[in-house]
Design an enzyme around this catalytic site. Sequence first.
Site, PDB file in Angstrom:
ATOM      1  N   GLU A   1       0.850  -1.168   0.349  1.00  0.00           N
ATOM      2  CA  GLU A   1      -0.247  -0.311   0.173  1.00  0.00           C
ATOM      3  C   GLU A   1       1.083   1.227   0.077  1.00  0.00           C
ATOM      4  O   GLU A   1       1.119   1.944   0.270  1.00  0.00           O
ATOM      5  CB  GLU A   1      -1.360   0.125   1.184  1.00  0.00           C
ATOM      6  CG  GLU A   1      -1.500  -0.832   1.631  1.00  0.00           C
ATOM      7  CD  GLU A   1      -2.757  -1.955   2.088  1.00  0.00           C
ATOM      8  OE1 GLU A   1      -4.122  -1.600   2.000  1.00  0.00           O
ATOM      9  OE2 GLU A   1      -2.189  -1.146   3.510  1.00  0.00           O
TER      10      GLU A   1
HETATM   11  C1  ACM Z   1      -1.966  -5.297   4.196  1.00  0.00           C
HETATM   12  O1  ACM Z   1      -2.917  -6.021   4.823  1.00  0.00           O
HETATM   13  N1  ACM Z   1      -1.965  -3.802   3.260  1.00  0.00           N
HETATM   14  C2  ACM Z   1      -0.891  -6.531   3.604  1.00  0.00           C
END
Ligand code: ACM
Length: 559
Positions: A365
Amino acid sequence: MRGIVSPVSRESGPYLLELQEGTFVRQHRKLHHRAPRLLASLLLVTAVGASLTAAAPATAAGSGTRAALGDVIPAPASVDPGGSPYRITERTRIRVDDSREARGVGGYLADVLRPSTGYRLPVTTHGDGGIRLRLAKGPYGDEGYRLDSGRSGVTITAARPAGLFHGVQTLRQLLPAAVERDSVQPGPWVVAGGTIKDTPRYGWRGAMLDVSRHFFRVEEVKRYIDQLALYKFNKLHLHLSDDQGWRIAVDSWPRLATYGGSTEVGGGPGGYYTKADYKEIVRYAGSRHLEVVPEIDMPGHTNAALASYAELNCDGVAPPLYTGTQVGFSSLCVPKEITYDFVDDVVREIAALTPGRHLHIGGDEAHSTSHEDYVKFMDRVQPVVAKYGKTVVGWHQLTGATPAKGAIAQYWGLDGTGAAEKEQVAAAARNGTGLVLSPADRVYLDMKYDAQTPLGLSWAGYVDVRRSYDWDPGAYLPGAPASAVKGVEAPLWSETLENSRHIEYMAFPRLPGVAELGWSPRAAHGWDGYKQRLAAQGPRWEALGIGYYRAPQVPWPAE
Ligand code: ACM
């Protein structure tokens, strides 16, 4: 966790809402979701201090119940029942080889058995019969064992101490649930006769605990370690840093912990592990044959670090601490050299405290890092991990850069994740990158079981007990060679979880199923048989004081 960020707002953290007189819930507003079908969960409501429908009060259940030889989770690779059972009595000894490790496993077993049996159970290198823990060459691998039970005793044989330890977990589960109590119980303490030969399917059987969103004390981590050990997990992945908190002392950058660790989701006091604390977690995990895999998430999920040191920010301005639950708004400054001084220092200090082989660098992310910067960053950072003697682990977005030789990618997509993203991961796997599978809509233990679950998130959907168990890691990712799959891992993110009670409610009863996926041969899997074995664990959890969710899919024994 999670999704694409847009728009970013730092004002939407949790706040307390009075639902009715005297009943407060913590409410998080999530502004972005991966799947539109989940918009119904835009508001997630967490009962704080409300009654979790946990297990009923302990009963004497199980004290006289006999387990059949195969009634174990994870299911053993081979079970050959027959012959006389063995009965533990006040004369039983725990006989070990004369080695520190074998004595260690013997001592652990004695600690489990003494309080409930009331027997002395001396750990000794002498005598005959009884419970024998034997290290010997044989077809056991690093973690396998053989257990022989008959009239005169139980012998567990393994090539390595970890195998003895896993064999001891099997022996524990073959005894009545009341053996887990901490006061003397009537018994009898009978182990079915026969032979078990058991080796794991995968070498990576992990559980992740997010200690960043909410901080968990050393004692709480140890409690989870003990629960993981019962199911033969061998990796504890600690998510030590995120936007909401930096949880480990770093001498060369002290404000990371003292300031960056000073809060958590919801604005509580947070906390961090001193180096001594972390070493104690590592030691305790090691005594249960678990490797600690530390994660420092980068280049995103770094607000706590950026808030602690202005110079890490591209604009030289430290943002405020963050106590909300959004993702994707922070990034280390890829063009600045000081970023790599920081990474080198942090990786060096954490690697030095960590005896295990692996160091997790996150990489998920990174929505505020350009793709070009992300690739540059990973090209510079992965060699730092290698320089300090560790193998890189990253979330599967790492496969969008160039994973280092021998790196492991942790897949956290969904069953329905797009073919292109899955193919990127599969291509890396064909190219030598190892895979640890953590599909979020299967084994994210922080997902709610159903709409009624008072804790947890639902951006990946609801994950009931069957769903978390009923899939095959060996065939999960199209185009990935089965040999690339190193194992499975069950992450537990802690946006809504604040204490051991919350951890247990989300982990039990799903966690043992992940253990079985990681340990047992595919042929041993099957929901119908598994749910019966799982149901039989309920009285054991009650005896251990584990507050589990009495999922309706599981035929729990009557209370
Ligand atoms: C995640 O759940 N961002 C690895």
